[in-house]
Design a protein around this motif. Structure first.
Motif, PDB file in Angstrom:
ATOM      1  N   ALA A 263      -2.278   8.409   4.510  1.00 54.79           N
ATOM      2  CA  ALA A 263      -2.009   8.699   5.921  1.00 54.79           C
ATOM      3  C   ALA A 263      -0.832   9.644   6.100  1.00 54.79           C
ATOM      4  O   ALA A 263      -0.721  10.311   7.135  1.00 54.79           O
ATOM      5  CB  ALA A 263      -1.761   7.400   6.681  1.00 54.79           C
ATOM      6  N   ARG A 264       0.060   9.702   5.127  1.00 57.69           N
ATOM      7  CA  ARG A 264       1.231  10.576   5.225  1.00 57.69           C
ATOM      8  C   ARG A 264       0.827  12.044   5.397  1.00 57.69           C
ATOM      9  O   ARG A 264       1.583  12.838   5.949  1.00 57.69           O
ATOM     10  CB  ARG A 264       2.100  10.432   3.977  1.00 57.69           C
ATOM     11  N   GLN A 265      -0.354  12.383   4.949  1.00 57.69           N
ATOM     12  CA  GLN A 265      -0.825  13.760   5.104  1.00 57.69           C
ATOM     13  C   GLN A 265      -1.140  14.091   6.567  1.00 57.69           C
ATOM     14  O   GLN A 265      -1.316  15.243   6.918  1.00 57.69           O
ATOM     15  CB  GLN A 265      -2.078  13.975   4.256  1.00 57.69           C
ATOM     16  N   LEU A 266      -1.194  13.050   7.425  1.00 59.43           N
ATOM     17  CA  LEU A 266      -1.583  13.232   8.814  1.00 59.43           C
ATOM     18  C   LEU A 266      -0.396  13.231   9.772  1.00 59.43           C
ATOM     19  O   LEU A 266      -0.573  13.223  10.980  1.00 59.43           O
ATOM     20  CB  LEU A 266      -2.560  12.118   9.229  1.00 59.43           C
ATOM     21  N   SER A 267       0.818  13.202   9.260  1.00 59.34           N
ATOM     22  CA  SER A 267       2.005  13.200  10.102  1.00 59.34           C
ATOM     23  C   SER A 267       2.018  11.990  11.035  1.00 59.34           C
ATOM     24  O   SER A 267       1.911  12.110  12.256  1.00 59.34           O
ATOM     25  CB  SER A 267       2.096  14.493  10.925  1.00 59.34           C
ATOM     26  N   VAL A 268       2.131  10.825  10.434  1.00 59.34           N
ATOM     27  CA  VAL A 268       2.193   9.585  11.201  1.00 59.34           C
ATOM     28  C   VAL A 268       3.528   8.899  10.955  1.00 59.34           C
ATOM     29  O   VAL A 268       4.243   9.207   9.992  1.00 59.34           O
ATOM     30  CB  VAL A 268       1.047   8.622  10.800  1.00 59.34           C
ATOM     31  N   ILE A 269       3.873   7.969  11.821  1.00 59.09           N
ATOM     32  CA  ILE A 269       5.046   7.111  11.615  1.00 59.09           C
ATOM     33  C   ILE A 269       4.555   5.814  10.994  1.00 59.09           C
ATOM     34  O   ILE A 269       3.533   5.256  11.405  1.00 59.09           O
ATOM     35  CB  ILE A 269       5.763   6.834  12.951  1.00 59.09           C
ATOM     36  N   VAL A 270       5.278   5.324   9.993  1.00 56.50           N
ATOM     37  CA  VAL A 270       4.885   4.091   9.311  1.00 56.50           C
ATOM     38  C   VAL A 270       5.953   3.032   9.544  1.00 56.50           C
ATOM     39  O   VAL A 270       7.139   3.250   9.278  1.00 56.50           O
ATOM     40  CB  VAL A 270       4.698   4.312   7.800  1.00 56.50           C
ATOM     41  N   ALA A 271       5.523   1.886  10.060  1.00 55.59           N
ATOM     42  CA  ALA A 271       6.416   0.745  10.258  1.00 55.59           C
ATOM     43  C   ALA A 271       5.868  -0.427   9.462  1.00 55.59           C
ATOM     44  O   ALA A 271       4.661  -0.530   9.224  1.00 55.59           O
ATOM     45  CB  ALA A 271       6.518   0.390  11.733  1.00 55.59           C
ATOM     46  N   LEU A 272       6.757  -1.314   9.065  1.00 58.75           N
ATOM     47  CA  LEU A 272       6.362  -2.428   8.201  1.00 58.75           C
ATOM     48  C   LEU A 272       7.047  -3.710   8.648  1.00 58.75           C
ATOM     49  O   LEU A 272       8.263  -3.722   8.888  1.00 58.75           O
ATOM     50  CB  LEU A 272       6.743  -2.134   6.747  1.00 58.75           C
TER      51      LEU A 272
ATOM     52  N   ALA B 278      12.793  -6.435   2.199  1.00 56.24           N
ATOM     53  CA  ALA B 278      13.240  -5.121   2.678  1.00 56.24           C
ATOM     54  C   ALA B 278      13.467  -4.128   1.552  1.00 56.24           C
ATOM     55  O   ALA B 278      13.644  -2.933   1.799  1.00 56.24           O
ATOM     56  CB  ALA B 278      14.513  -5.274   3.497  1.00 56.24           C
ATOM     57  N   SER B 279      13.473  -4.595   0.306  1.00 52.07           N
ATOM     58  CA  SER B 279      13.679  -3.694  -0.829  1.00 52.07           C
ATOM     59  C   SER B 279      12.384  -3.432  -1.596  1.00 52.07           C
ATOM     60  O   SER B 279      12.411  -2.848  -2.685  1.00 52.07           O
ATOM     61  CB  SER B 279      14.715  -4.298  -1.787  1.00 52.07           C
ATOM     62  N   SER B 280      11.272  -3.836  -1.056  1.00 52.91           N
ATOM     63  CA  SER B 280       9.982  -3.732  -1.738  1.00 52.91           C
ATOM     64  C   SER B 280       9.477  -2.285  -1.746  1.00 52.91           C
ATOM     65  O   SER B 280       9.976  -1.438  -0.999  1.00 52.91           O
ATOM     66  CB  SER B 280       8.955  -4.626  -1.041  1.00 52.91           C
ATOM     67  N   PRO B 281       8.481  -1.983  -2.569  1.00 52.44           N
ATOM     68  CA  PRO B 281       7.899  -0.626  -2.594  1.00 52.44           C
ATOM     69  C   PRO B 281       7.371  -0.179  -1.228  1.00 52.44           C
ATOM     70  O   PRO B 281       7.562   0.975  -0.836  1.00 52.44           O
ATOM     71  CB  PRO B 281       6.770  -0.748  -3.621  1.00 52.44           C
ATOM     72  N   LEU B 282       6.708  -1.077  -0.498  1.00 52.87           N
ATOM     73  CA  LEU B 282       6.200  -0.708   0.813  1.00 52.87           C
ATOM     74  C   LEU B 282       7.342  -0.400   1.780  1.00 52.87           C
ATOM     75  O   LEU B 282       7.260   0.528   2.589  1.00 52.87           O
ATOM     76  CB  LEU B 282       5.323  -1.823   1.392  1.00 52.87           C
ATOM     77  N   ALA B 283       8.411  -1.180   1.707  1.00 56.53           N
ATOM     78  CA  ALA B 283       9.554  -0.950   2.584  1.00 56.53           C
ATOM     79  C   ALA B 283      10.176   0.417   2.318  1.00 56.53           C
ATOM     80  O   ALA B 283      10.595   1.121   3.237  1.00 56.53           O
ATOM     81  CB  ALA B 283      10.586  -2.062   2.408  1.00 56.53           C
ATOM     82  N   GLN B 284      10.219   0.801   1.051  1.00 53.90           N
ATOM     83  CA  GLN B 284      10.789   2.108   0.705  1.00 53.90           C
ATOM     84  C   GLN B 284       9.923   3.261   1.218  1.00 53.90           C
ATOM     85  O   GLN B 284      10.422   4.369   1.433  1.00 53.90           O
ATOM     86  CB  GLN B 284      10.947   2.202  -0.816  1.00 53.90           C
ATOM     87  N   ALA B 285       8.644   2.979   1.448  1.00 54.85           N
ATOM     88  CA  ALA B 285       7.736   4.020   1.925  1.00 54.85           C
ATOM     89  C   ALA B 285       7.651   4.066   3.451  1.00 54.85           C
ATOM     90  O   ALA B 285       7.014   4.957   4.004  1.00 54.85           O
ATOM     91  CB  ALA B 285       6.332   3.792   1.350  1.00 54.85           C
ATOM     92  N   ALA B 286       8.297   3.112   4.114  1.00 55.70           N
ATOM     93  CA  ALA B 286       8.179   3.010   5.571  1.00 55.70           C
ATOM     94  C   ALA B 286       9.314   3.742   6.280  1.00 55.70           C
ATOM     95  O   ALA B 286      10.400   3.921   5.737  1.00 55.70           O
ATOM     96  CB  ALA B 286       8.168   1.539   5.985  1.00 55.70           C
TER      97      ALA B 286
END
Length: 318
Positions: free
Chosen positions: A108-117, A122-130
């Protein structure tokens, strides 16, 4: 068993109390993103988090925020086409390590979106990508084994409620807006006014008391919107009677058929009561129940006739 049930509820209540102290400005930041985003809020999760996400999305939608749910697995097999630039992805993952969500975010990052989690790590891989993290912290599940998602999903749901209501209040979402989005629900219908539900004058044949019954019948049958009723209006402009198609049918089918040249005032029903257009539907419901009638004339603040409200449009058959 009762003691255990009470202990579970106290456990979850204590977790929510701790969460209320833990939550920070990130939730305000995310609410602002929602208010300024041109797109929709796309809520996603796996397993129990997916189910919680569906409820969060539904709450957002019913309080004025456009929202959809997206299964990350389906997204990776074509449903990513539902996401558009400017959308906001709200992901739910207690562990912050859900592989399918990570793949979805990368795509989805290719689509210029905002990502919230919403996450417990808070230190997880997904958190680092949000872009925005709503950290519920490490939570002990109410499950005796400490395994079944219980307290953590309750916390996620509560955060989702808080987020939806912050956006609702900042947007100025009103009681009327709520009613507009809940037209078939008892809550929403109770907030609507009679004027919003009534049949206006342009859909109701209006006749004089001396109008022949034959003309009245043609007027009812030829009306552009088949309400099956005509309003008999006197010199004062107020409704003096109502003539329904059903009443005419009973007259025609009776042993002594009526003279169709009779004036309608001989066969009309006199209205039992009336209601102002600004009254709530709940007030109309009370009148329908009190008098056992099917039609009520509606008047405005100047006591001018403005329409009719029908029992069938207010009360569901039981």
């Amino acid at each position: 068993m009762l003691d255990r049930a009470r202990a579970i509820l106290r456990h979850e209540a204590a977790a929510l109390e701790a969460l209320s102290n833990r939550i920070d400005q990130s939730i305000c930041k995310l609410a602002n993103h929602i208010l300024t985003s041109p797109g929709v809020v796309v809520v996603c999760g796996i397993g129990k988090s997916r189910l919680v996400g569906k409820k969060i999305s539904a709450t957002l939608a019913s309080t004025g925020t456009r929202s959809i749910t997206l299964d990350p697995v389906d997204a990776l097999h074509g449903d990513l086409g539902r996401v558009r630039p400017g959308d906001l992805i709200l992901a739910l993952s207690n562990s912050g390590e859900t592989a399918e969500i990570m793949q979805l975010i990368c795509a989805a990052r290719q689509l210029s979106v905002i990502v919230a989690l919403i996450t417990g790590r808070a230190s997880s891989p997904l958190a680092q990508a949000a872009d925005v993290i709503l950290d519920i912290g490490p939570i002990e599940e109410a499950c005796a084994l400490g395994l079944a998602p219980t307290t953590s999903t309750t916390a996620m749901l509560a955060v989702g409620d808080a987020l939806a209501l912050l956006a609702q209040e900042r947007r100025g979402f009103s009681r009327h807006d709520f009613a507009r989005l809940h037209p078939a629900g008892s809550l929403g219908r109770g907030l609507l006014t009679v004027r919003e539900v009534m049949w206006p004058l342009d859909s109701i044949p209006m006749l004089r008391p001396n109008t022949p019954l034959s003309i009245a019948l043609l007027s009812i049958c030829g009306a552009p919107r088949r309400t099956g009723v005509a309003a008999i209006v006197g010199d004062s402009g107020r409704v003096t009677g109502l003539l329904t198609g059903q009443a005419i049918s009973r007259l025609v089918e009776s042993a002594a058929a009526p003279d169709l040249s009779d004036p309608v005032e001989r066969h009309m029903l006199h209205p039992t009561t009336w209601i102002p257009g600004h009254a709530s539907l709940n007030e109309a419901v009370q009148l329908f129940h009190r008098y056992g009638i099917d039609l009520i004339p509606v008047y405005d603040e100047q006591e001018s006739f403005i329409g009719l409200i029908f029992r069938q449009d207010v009360l569901r058959p039981t």
